[in-house]
Design a protein around this motif. Sequence first.
Motif, PDB file in Angstrom:
ATOM      1  N   GLU A  17       0.923  -1.173   0.032  1.00  0.00           N
ATOM      2  CA  GLU A  17       0.080   0.022   0.111  1.00  0.00           C
ATOM      3  C   GLU A  17       0.966   1.310   0.098  1.00  0.00           C
ATOM      4  O   GLU A  17       1.735   1.528   0.567  1.00  0.00           O
ATOM      5  N   GLY A  18       0.460   2.101  -0.950  1.00  0.00           N
ATOM      6  CA  GLY A  18       1.137   3.352  -1.102  1.00  0.00           C
ATOM      7  C   GLY A  18       2.607   3.483  -1.441  1.00  0.00           C
ATOM      8  O   GLY A  18       3.509   4.503  -0.986  1.00  0.00           O
ATOM      9  N   GLU A  19       3.081   2.429  -2.004  1.00  0.00           N
ATOM     10  CA  GLU A  19       4.606   2.125  -2.466  1.00  0.00           C
ATOM     11  C   GLU A  19       4.900   3.067  -3.302  1.00  0.00           C
ATOM     12  O   GLU A  19       5.966   3.625  -3.484  1.00  0.00           O
ATOM     13  N   GLU A  20       3.815   3.540  -4.204  1.00  0.00           N
ATOM     14  CA  GLU A  20       4.413   4.455  -5.401  1.00  0.00           C
ATOM     15  C   GLU A  20       4.823   5.828  -4.836  1.00  0.00           C
ATOM     16  O   GLU A  20       5.674   6.671  -5.240  1.00  0.00           O
ATOM     17  N   GLU A  21       4.442   6.085  -3.569  1.00  0.00           N
ATOM     18  CA  GLU A  21       4.903   7.566  -3.201  1.00  0.00           C
ATOM     19  C   GLU A  21       5.995   7.565  -2.137  1.00  0.00           C
ATOM     20  O   GLU A  21       6.581   8.375  -1.730  1.00  0.00           O
ATOM     21  N   ARG A  22       6.445   6.253  -1.870  1.00  0.00           N
ATOM     22  CA  ARG A  22       7.720   5.960  -1.114  1.00  0.00           C
ATOM     23  C   ARG A  22       8.893   6.030  -1.834  1.00  0.00           C
ATOM     24  O   ARG A  22       8.988   5.767  -3.025  1.00  0.00           O
ATOM     25  N   LYS A  23      10.130   6.665  -1.074  1.00  0.00           N
ATOM     26  CA  LYS A  23      11.102   6.624  -1.681  1.00  0.00           C
ATOM     27  C   LYS A  23      11.873   5.319  -1.809  1.00  0.00           C
ATOM     28  O   LYS A  23      11.311   4.157  -1.366  1.00  0.00           O
ATOM     29  N   LYS A  24      12.513   5.205  -2.941  1.00  0.00           N
ATOM     30  CA  LYS A  24      13.076   3.749  -3.210  1.00  0.00           C
ATOM     31  C   LYS A  24      14.648   3.450  -3.063  1.00  0.00           C
ATOM     32  O   LYS A  24      15.396   4.385  -3.078  1.00  0.00           O
ATOM     33  N   PHE A  25      14.982   2.192  -2.758  1.00  0.00           N
ATOM     34  CA  PHE A  25      16.404   1.761  -2.788  1.00  0.00           C
ATOM     35  C   PHE A  25      16.575   0.837  -3.990  1.00  0.00           C
ATOM     36  O   PHE A  25      15.696  -0.197  -3.939  1.00  0.00           O
ATOM     37  N   ASP A  26      17.589   0.874  -4.800  1.00  0.00           N
ATOM     38  CA  ASP A  26      17.868  -0.181  -5.734  1.00  0.00           C
ATOM     39  C   ASP A  26      18.735  -1.320  -4.941  1.00  0.00           C
ATOM     40  O   ASP A  26      20.015  -0.990  -4.814  1.00  0.00           O
ATOM     41  N   LEU A  27      18.051  -2.651  -4.940  1.00  0.00           N
ATOM     42  CA  LEU A  27      18.730  -3.643  -4.068  1.00  0.00           C
ATOM     43  C   LEU A  27      19.537  -4.335  -5.483  1.00  0.00           C
ATOM     44  O   LEU A  27      19.039  -5.091  -6.282  1.00  0.00           O
ATOM     45  N   LYS A  28      20.910  -4.666  -5.116  1.00  0.00           N
ATOM     46  CA  LYS A  28      21.411  -5.364  -6.202  1.00  0.00           C
ATOM     47  C   LYS A  28      21.303  -6.783  -5.992  1.00  0.00           C
ATOM     48  O   LYS A  28      21.646  -7.236  -4.800  1.00  0.00           O
ATOM     49  N   LEU A  29      21.048  -7.551  -7.091  1.00  0.00           N
ATOM     50  CA  LEU A  29      20.737  -8.859  -6.940  1.00  0.00           C
ATOM     51  C   LEU A  29      21.960  -9.477  -7.652  1.00  0.00           C
ATOM     52  O   LEU A  29      23.165  -8.537  -8.431  1.00  0.00           O
ATOM     53  N   GLU A  30      21.951 -10.808  -7.977  1.00  0.00           N
ATOM     54  CA  GLU A  30      23.058 -11.469  -8.753  1.00  0.00           C
ATOM     55  C   GLU A  30      23.213 -10.934 -10.248  1.00  0.00           C
ATOM     56  O   GLU A  30      22.132 -10.622 -10.795  1.00  0.00           O
ATOM     57  N   LYS A  31      24.234 -11.183 -11.002  1.00  0.00           N
ATOM     58  CA  LYS A  31      24.549 -10.826 -12.161  1.00  0.00           C
ATOM     59  C   LYS A  31      24.000  -9.409 -12.871  1.00  0.00           C
ATOM     60  O   LYS A  31      23.006  -9.269 -13.640  1.00  0.00           O
TER      61      LYS A  31
END
Length: 297
Positions: A17-31
């Motif tokens: 809920e409300g994720e569009e309004e939240r700041k984001k963090f780019d979590l690095k995955l493999e590859k």
Amino acid sequence: MAAYFFASPVDVDIKLEGEEERKKFDLKLEKEKAVSCPIYYDGDNVAGQVTVRVRDGKKLAHEGVKVEFVGSIELFYDRGHHHEFLSLSQELAAPGEMRSAQTFDFLFKNVEKQYESYQGINVKLRYFIRVTLSRRIADVTKERELWVHSYRMPPDSNNSIKMEVGIEDCLHIEFEYNKSKYHLKDVIVGKIYFLLVRIKIKHMELSIIRRETTGAPPNQYNESETITKFEIMDGAPIRGETIPIRLFLGGFDLTPTFREVNKKFSVRYYLNLVLIDEENRRYFKQQEITIFRIPEN
């Protein structure tokens, strides 16, 4: 026949809920892949919807659907064990049959998120939503990552750092930094004083080192990485010379300092001053600094 057992009979979708309004963090995955995670804070509600769609329009017998909010620490040398320090659970559906898509709301209210999310070399602290549809053959699970930032009050005392580097009768340097505790977008301001110079210094550099410590003796691992390194002087200084230092932290990939998180890991930062003479001998002095997060405007 085997393919039937391993193919998931349902699609599970988790919407926050409300994720569009939240700041984001780019979590690095493999590859070199990354997933964008919404950022949450201590005390925030974690709410949303789970949609379960039955494939092929067949009816599906299940033994219940539940949603969990989990905080866990994963140590890479101990891959089989995930240490869950937070586990909240809600039942979404009682055992029964499902014939068409169903959507369930969930709400974990005012959740205490004790630690900040962290992804390091040997350890990962993560928070995620996990949905489990229980079946007699094989459970269906789906996870959705979110990221947690923690604000800490700025420290009451924040003394300047003063240190000396000396080699008897050859070199005497004093250096000072304006404080010992910095927020993530702060500026390190300092000065280096040359009080005695009888060796030929070729250049001098300052670096920020992150040291990650995981586990406990005898299974303790230390990993150090240099976050940035820059030259602050090229050529020989003379006695009485002063060199100013200004280092902006905002451009670097830093986290706050973490000490003994759940007795599993620590992350510390050091300023490392290195002098190199004309014979390529290195003289260095290391000083720990504390980094903390404050609310952004």
